[in-house]
Design an enzyme around this catalytic site. Structure first.
Site, PDB file in Angstrom:
ATOM      1  N   LYS A  29       0.839  -1.212   0.000  1.00 42.05           N
ATOM      2  CA  LYS A  29       0.000   0.000   0.000  1.00 42.05           C
ATOM      3  C   LYS A  29       0.869   1.255   0.000  1.00 42.05           C
ATOM      4  O   LYS A  29       2.067   1.183   0.326  1.00 42.05           O
ATOM      5  CB  LYS A  29      -0.921  -0.012   1.213  1.00 42.05           C
ATOM      6  N   TYR A  45      16.519  29.794   8.638  1.00 43.26           N
ATOM      7  CA  TYR A  45      15.287  30.541   8.936  1.00 43.26           C
ATOM      8  C   TYR A  45      15.024  30.532  10.434  1.00 43.26           C
ATOM      9  O   TYR A  45      15.181  29.506  11.104  1.00 43.26           O
ATOM     10  CB  TYR A  45      14.095  29.872   8.253  1.00 43.26           C
ATOM     11  N   MET A  49      12.931  24.291   2.227  1.00 44.09           N
ATOM     12  CA  MET A  49      12.238  23.456   1.242  1.00 44.09           C
ATOM     13  C   MET A  49      13.215  22.619   0.412  1.00 44.09           C
ATOM     14  O   MET A  49      12.978  21.435   0.152  1.00 44.09           O
ATOM     15  CB  MET A  49      11.386  24.330   0.321  1.00 44.09           C
ATOM     16  N   ARG A  88     -10.818  -0.269  14.696  1.00 39.94           N
ATOM     17  CA  ARG A  88     -10.704   0.628  13.547  1.00 39.94           C
ATOM     18  C   ARG A  88     -11.566   0.049  12.430  1.00 39.94           C
ATOM     19  O   ARG A  88     -12.590   0.608  12.084  1.00 39.94           O
ATOM     20  CB  ARG A  88      -9.225   0.725  13.146  1.00 39.94           C
TER      21      ARG A  88
HETATM   22  C1  LIG Z   1      -0.467  -1.856   6.788  1.00 36.29           C
HETATM   23  C2  LIG Z   1      -1.039  -3.155   7.214  1.00 36.29           C
HETATM   24  C3  LIG Z   1      -0.207  -4.248   7.459  1.00 36.29           C
HETATM   25  C4  LIG Z   1       1.304  -4.154   7.495  1.00 36.29           C
HETATM   26  O1  LIG Z   1       1.699  -3.593   8.724  1.00 36.29           O
HETATM   27  P1  LIG Z   1       3.237  -3.381   9.098  1.00 36.29           P
HETATM   28  O2  LIG Z   1       3.215  -2.904  10.496  1.00 36.29           O
HETATM   29  O3  LIG Z   1       3.757  -2.347   8.158  1.00 36.29           O
HETATM   30  O4  LIG Z   1       3.893  -4.686   8.921  1.00 36.29           O
HETATM   31  C5  LIG Z   1      -0.808  -5.467   7.731  1.00 36.29           C
HETATM   32  N1  LIG Z   1      -2.147  -5.585   7.771  1.00 36.29           N
HETATM   33  C6  LIG Z   1      -2.979  -4.542   7.562  1.00 36.29           C
HETATM   34  C7  LIG Z   1      -4.443  -4.738   7.639  1.00 36.29           C
HETATM   35  C8  LIG Z   1      -2.450  -3.292   7.288  1.00 36.29           C
HETATM   36  O5  LIG Z   1      -3.273  -2.262   7.095  1.00 36.29           O
END
Ligand SMILES: *Cc1c(COP(=O)(O)O)cnc(C)c1O
Length: 369
Positions: free
Chosen positions: A35, A262, A310, A131
């Site tokens: 992802k 800055y 930047m 969640r």
């Molecule tokens: C992002 C995610 C993972 C991977 O988690 P890591 O801590 O990066 O290994 C696994 N399962 C779900 C549902 C996730 O959203």
């Protein structure tokens, strides 16, 4: 010469990190989590480099999944948040995506759709992360709804996600695992075939042998960053895959009492030598990194001096007289991890690598096999 800010992605390191996951859970199949553009490493490049080692890929949205399919990847792809609308179910069916069902409305929506081919469905149970996922008490009922639907394939995988597997002494993980086991038991006693399960994120894979499951979902560990805040035998074997580098483009001597950058937040407490590096928050380096954040130059540490701009930042090289204009500066990589830098910027390595902007060129390393 191009702008020297450059990211090098070591795909061999990602392959090595997969072997660490495999070593922790030899019997599990690997769902590589790609992802957010593979946590900033480039989803398509990473996917092609590791496809022979994994069972599936996982992403967060249909757009991310289509990017992989359109690039020619044939493997199963899991949509971790499921479909956001009914029309996405069509696409998921057409492109053979595996869909997480985390809420009952998604199953209602599947019932109403006409789709070409049955979808591979995973049912997510909320065991305490609170969640996504259905209540454990509805697990069996929703499992049966999915199982009986003519629009799903017959094997349903039960999944859950751990809230604090990175905290190795936190009893909450065991509580979540035991609730998951209960749901699994209920489902198995009502079902004649055995079901498959998916639990492990990186913290669970390396830290919780009790959390073994059929499909593990390593994310951050693939990219070589530890999810733990303390040293850990397996995590210490990981190789960071992303190196962020740039070069020194100016050097100046300043007098004691002068200030840098800055807001003039860095004060020279002695006559100092300060180098300007061509990288800044526009290149993904965190603006809130504090004075004293380490960087690597010529194999040694130098330290951030003043606010990150930047496109540039300044470092104190008073103790490194050998440093010259044109020297490479490593902002993070193998000898200085993104996790360590993140600690100076009130965040975690996950965020630093994931939010890298497009303007930083990526260079890939992959040994031919
Ligand atoms: C992002 C995610 C993972 C991977 O988690 P890591 O801590 O990066 O290994 C696994 N399962 C779900 C549902 C996730 O959203």
């Amino acid at each position: 010469m191009p702008r020297p800010a450059l990211m090098t992605i070591n795909l061999d390191a990602i392959r090595h990190n997969l072997s660490v996951a495999k070593n922790c859970c030899p019997l599990s199949k690997i769902v590589a989590v790609l992802k957010a553009n593979a946590y900033g490493h480039g989803a398509v490049e990473v996917a092609f480099a590791i496809q022979d080692l994994v069972e599936m890929f996982a992403v967060s949205s249909i757009e991310e999944a289509l990017q992989l399919r359109n690039a020619g990847l044939k493997k199963r792809i899991l949509l971790l948040e499921g479909c956001f609308s009914a029309s996405e179910l069509q696409l998921a069916s057409n492109h053979d995506f595996t869909v997480v069902f985390h809420s009952e409305y998604q199953i209602d929506s599947l019932d109403k759709q006409t789709i070409e081919r049955p979808i591979e469905a995973w049912l997510k149970i909320d065991t305490g992360m609170h969640r996504l996922g259905t209540y454990a008490s509805s697990g069996l009922r929703l499992f049966n709804r999915l199982k009986q639907s003519s629009k799903t394939q017959k094997v349903i995988t039960l999944m859950t996600h751990m809230a604090s597997a990175d905290l190795l002494h936190e009893p909450y993980t065991m509580k979540q695992l035991s609730l998951f086991k209960q749901v699994k038991k209920q489902v198995m006693s009502s079902d004649d075939v055995s079901i498959s399960t998916s639990i492990g994120n990186s913290g669970t894979i390396m830290g919780w042998p009790e959390g073994k499951s059929d499909f593990i979902r390593p994310g951050i560990m693939l990219y070589g960053l530890s999810p733990f805040e303390i040293p850990h035998a397996e995590a210490d074997n990981l190789q960071p895959a992303m190196t962020l580098e740039s070069e020194i483009i100016a050097i100046r001597n300043i007098e004691k009492g002068e200030r840098v950058g800055y807001g003039s937040t860095w004060l020279a407490e002695r006559p100092s030598r300060v180098a300007t590096v061509a990288i800044g928050y526009g290149d993904g380096y965190p603006r809130n990194a504090k004075n004293g954040t380490p960087v690597m130059v010529r194999g040694k540490r130098a330290f951030l001096a003043g606010r990150v701009s930047m496109d540039m930042l300044s470092i104190d090289i008073t103790d490194l007289p050998e440093v010259r204009i044109g020297d490479k500066v490593t902002l993070w990589g193998e000898e200085l991890t993104a996790n360590e830098v993140a600690g100076w910027a009130d965040t975690i390595g996950y965020e630093l690598v994931t939010r890298m902007p497009l303007r930083v060129t990526k260079n890939y390393i992959l040994t031919a096999r």
